[in-house]
Design a protein around this motif. Structure first.
Motif, PDB file in Angstrom:
ATOM      1  N   SER A  87       0.841  -1.268  -0.087  1.00  0.00           N
ATOM      2  CA  SER A  87       0.021   0.044   0.005  1.00  0.00           C
ATOM      3  C   SER A  87       0.780   1.243  -0.017  1.00  0.00           C
ATOM      4  CB  SER A  87      -0.842  -0.104   1.093  1.00  0.00           C
ATOM      5  OG  SER A  87      -0.134   0.374   2.284  1.00  0.00           O
ATOM      6  N   MET A  88       1.940   1.310   0.576  1.00  0.00           N
ATOM      7  CA  MET A  88       3.026   2.435   0.511  1.00  0.00           C
ATOM      8  C   MET A  88       3.881   2.479  -0.756  1.00  0.00           C
ATOM      9  SD  MET A  88       2.133   4.703   2.710  1.00  0.00           S
ATOM     10  CE  MET A  88       3.290   5.860   2.711  1.00  0.00           C
ATOM     11  N   ASP A 128      -7.450   3.437   2.627  1.00  0.00           N
ATOM     12  CA  ASP A 128      -7.242   4.901   2.989  1.00  0.00           C
ATOM     13  C   ASP A 128      -8.476   5.158   4.038  1.00  0.00           C
ATOM     14  OD1 ASP A 128      -9.181   5.714   1.486  1.00  0.00           O
ATOM     15  OD2 ASP A 128      -8.021   5.773  -0.261  1.00  0.00           O
ATOM     16  N   SER A 129      -8.459   6.592   4.303  1.00  0.00           N
ATOM     17  CA  SER A 129      -9.561   6.968   5.356  1.00  0.00           C
ATOM     18  C   SER A 129     -11.000   6.597   4.575  1.00  0.00           C
ATOM     19  CB  SER A 129      -9.523   8.634   5.600  1.00  0.00           C
ATOM     20  OG  SER A 129      -8.494   8.602   6.492  1.00  0.00           O
ATOM     21  N   ARG A 130     -11.145   6.493   3.468  1.00  0.00           N
ATOM     22  CA  ARG A 130     -12.449   6.013   2.702  1.00  0.00           C
ATOM     23  C   ARG A 130     -12.883   4.674   3.439  1.00  0.00           C
ATOM     24  NH1 ARG A 130     -10.786   7.139  -3.347  1.00  0.00           N
ATOM     25  NH2 ARG A 130      -8.906   5.911  -2.551  1.00  0.00           N
ATOM     26  N   GLN A 131     -11.888   3.831   3.752  1.00  0.00           N
ATOM     27  CA  GLN A 131     -12.281   2.274   4.406  1.00  0.00           C
ATOM     28  C   GLN A 131     -12.068   2.418   6.008  1.00  0.00           C
ATOM     29  OE1 GLN A 131      -9.967   2.494   1.623  1.00  0.00           O
ATOM     30  NE2 GLN A 131     -11.228   2.279   0.052  1.00  0.00           N
ATOM     31  N   LEU A 132     -11.058   3.134   6.195  1.00  0.00           N
ATOM     32  CA  LEU A 132     -10.674   3.145   7.552  1.00  0.00           C
ATOM     33  C   LEU A 132     -11.222   4.256   8.410  1.00  0.00           C
ATOM     34  CD1 LEU A 132      -6.795   2.588   6.866  1.00  0.00           C
ATOM     35  CD2 LEU A 132      -8.474   0.835   7.783  1.00  0.00           C
ATOM     36  N   GLY A 133     -11.898   5.337   7.800  1.00  0.00           N
ATOM     37  CA  GLY A 133     -12.503   6.198   8.566  1.00  0.00           C
ATOM     38  C   GLY A 133     -11.197   7.214   8.869  1.00  0.00           C
ATOM     39  N   GLN A 187      -8.007  14.105  15.171  1.00  0.00           N
ATOM     40  CA  GLN A 187      -7.909  13.032  14.202  1.00  0.00           C
ATOM     41  C   GLN A 187      -7.135  13.649  12.984  1.00  0.00           C
ATOM     42  OE1 GLN A 187     -12.205  12.695  13.664  1.00  0.00           O
ATOM     43  NE2 GLN A 187     -12.200  10.869  14.945  1.00  0.00           N
ATOM     44  N   VAL A 188      -6.765  12.429  12.029  1.00  0.00           N
ATOM     45  CA  VAL A 188      -6.126  12.736  10.850  1.00  0.00           C
ATOM     46  C   VAL A 188      -6.891  12.000   9.756  1.00  0.00           C
ATOM     47  CG1 VAL A 188      -3.898  13.446  11.730  1.00  0.00           C
ATOM     48  CG2 VAL A 188      -4.294  11.235  11.301  1.00  0.00           C
ATOM     49  N   ALA A 189      -6.593  12.407   8.606  1.00  0.00           N
ATOM     50  CA  ALA A 189      -6.983  11.523   7.221  1.00  0.00           C
ATOM     51  C   ALA A 189      -5.985  11.120   6.789  1.00  0.00           C
ATOM     52  CB  ALA A 189      -7.687  12.453   6.103  1.00  0.00           C
ATOM     53  N   VAL A 190      -6.028   9.561   6.324  1.00  0.00           N
ATOM     54  CA  VAL A 190      -4.572   9.145   5.785  1.00  0.00           C
ATOM     55  C   VAL A 190      -4.986   8.291   4.323  1.00  0.00           C
ATOM     56  CG1 VAL A 190      -3.785   8.491   8.167  1.00  0.00           C
ATOM     57  CG2 VAL A 190      -5.130   6.788   6.923  1.00  0.00           C
ATOM     58  N   ALA A 191      -3.819   8.152   3.679  1.00  0.00           N
ATOM     59  CA  ALA A 191      -4.069   7.394   2.407  1.00  0.00           C
ATOM     60  C   ALA A 191      -2.452   6.836   2.237  1.00  0.00           C
ATOM     61  CB  ALA A 191      -4.173   8.326   1.184  1.00  0.00           C
ATOM     62  N   GLY A 192      -2.738   5.626   1.369  1.00  0.00           N
ATOM     63  CA  GLY A 192      -1.388   5.019   0.909  1.00  0.00           C
ATOM     64  C   GLY A 192      -0.505   5.632  -0.202  1.00  0.00           C
ATOM     65  N   ASP A 193       0.512   5.497  -0.559  1.00  0.00           N
ATOM     66  CA  ASP A 193       1.017   6.062  -1.577  1.00  0.00           C
ATOM     67  C   ASP A 193       0.704   5.399  -3.000  1.00  0.00           C
ATOM     68  OD1 ASP A 193       2.328   7.870   0.228  1.00  0.00           O
ATOM     69  OD2 ASP A 193       4.297   7.230  -0.205  1.00  0.00           O
ATOM     70  N   ARG A 200      -1.306  -0.280  10.732  1.00  0.00           N
ATOM     71  CA  ARG A 200      -1.117   0.101   9.535  1.00  0.00           C
ATOM     72  C   ARG A 200       0.231   1.093   9.321  1.00  0.00           C
ATOM     73  NH1 ARG A 200      -6.327  -1.913   7.504  1.00  0.00           N
ATOM     74  NH2 ARG A 200      -5.912  -3.915   8.394  1.00  0.00           N
ATOM     75  N   ILE A 201       0.383   1.158   8.117  1.00  0.00           N
ATOM     76  CA  ILE A 201       1.405   2.349   7.761  1.00  0.00           C
ATOM     77  C   ILE A 201       0.800   3.148   6.432  1.00  0.00           C
ATOM     78  CG2 ILE A 201       3.792   3.180   7.220  1.00  0.00           C
ATOM     79  CD1 ILE A 201       4.693   0.299   8.177  1.00  0.00           C
ATOM     80  N   LYS A 202       0.783   4.616   6.645  1.00  0.00           N
ATOM     81  CA  LYS A 202      -0.020   5.341   6.017  1.00  0.00           C
ATOM     82  C   LYS A 202       0.616   6.867   5.781  1.00  0.00           C
ATOM     83  CE  LYS A 202      -3.073   2.124   4.816  1.00  0.00           C
ATOM     84  NZ  LYS A 202      -2.619   1.397   3.552  1.00  0.00           N
ATOM     85  N   ARG A 203       0.319   7.526   4.946  1.00  0.00           N
ATOM     86  CA  ARG A 203       0.762   8.896   4.884  1.00  0.00           C
ATOM     87  C   ARG A 203      -0.602   9.874   5.386  1.00  0.00           C
ATOM     88  NH1 ARG A 203       4.787  11.157   2.348  1.00  0.00           N
ATOM     89  NH2 ARG A 203       5.377   9.539   0.999  1.00  0.00           N
TER      90      ARG A 203
END
Length: 119
Positions: free
Chosen positions: A13-14, A94-99, A81-87, A51-54
């Motif tokens: 994912s990254m 990402d935050s669409r699935q994980l919130g 809170q923060v929003a995250v996504a994979g590279d 998980r590891i995300k940006r």
């Protein structure tokens, strides 16, 4: 190692930034995460408990447009809170699935690996 955790990247994912099986150190944060930072955080998943995300948006930022359909009642990232996504946008949760990620679930920020900022 007080203040540090070791993690192993599991999955792609990254990629291309991080590789499956790569060993990393994450430094525990004593501050709020920053936009663009790669973080390690806890999730409720027995198979893969972290998980590891940006970080793509922090408290007070407008919700990224791609995230609005998943969180229609949220206009800005709430405090704590923060929003995250994979590279790797084609193979990443990402935050669409994980919130949105609660900052209390963040274990640390990846350290010791040159991590380019997205362009």
């Amino acid at each position: 190692m007080i203040g540090w955790i070791r993690v192993i990247v599991q999955g792609n994912s990254m990629s291309p930034t991080l590789r499956d099986g790569q060993r990393l150190f994450a430094r525990r944060l004593r501050r709020d995460p920053r936009r663009g930072e790669v973080i390690v955080f806890r999730v409720a998943d027995e198979q893969l408990p972290h998980r590891i995300k940006r970080v793509v948006a922090v408290a007070g930022d407008p919700l990224p447009g791609w995230l609005v359909p998943a969180l229609p009642d949220v206009s800005h990232v709430p405090a704590g809170q923060v929003a995250v996504a994979g590279d790797n946008t084609t193979r990443s949760q990402d935050s669409r699935q994980l919130g949105l990620i609660d900052c209390r679930d963040i274990l640390g920020a990846v350290w010791g690996v040159k991590i380019p900022q997205p362009s």
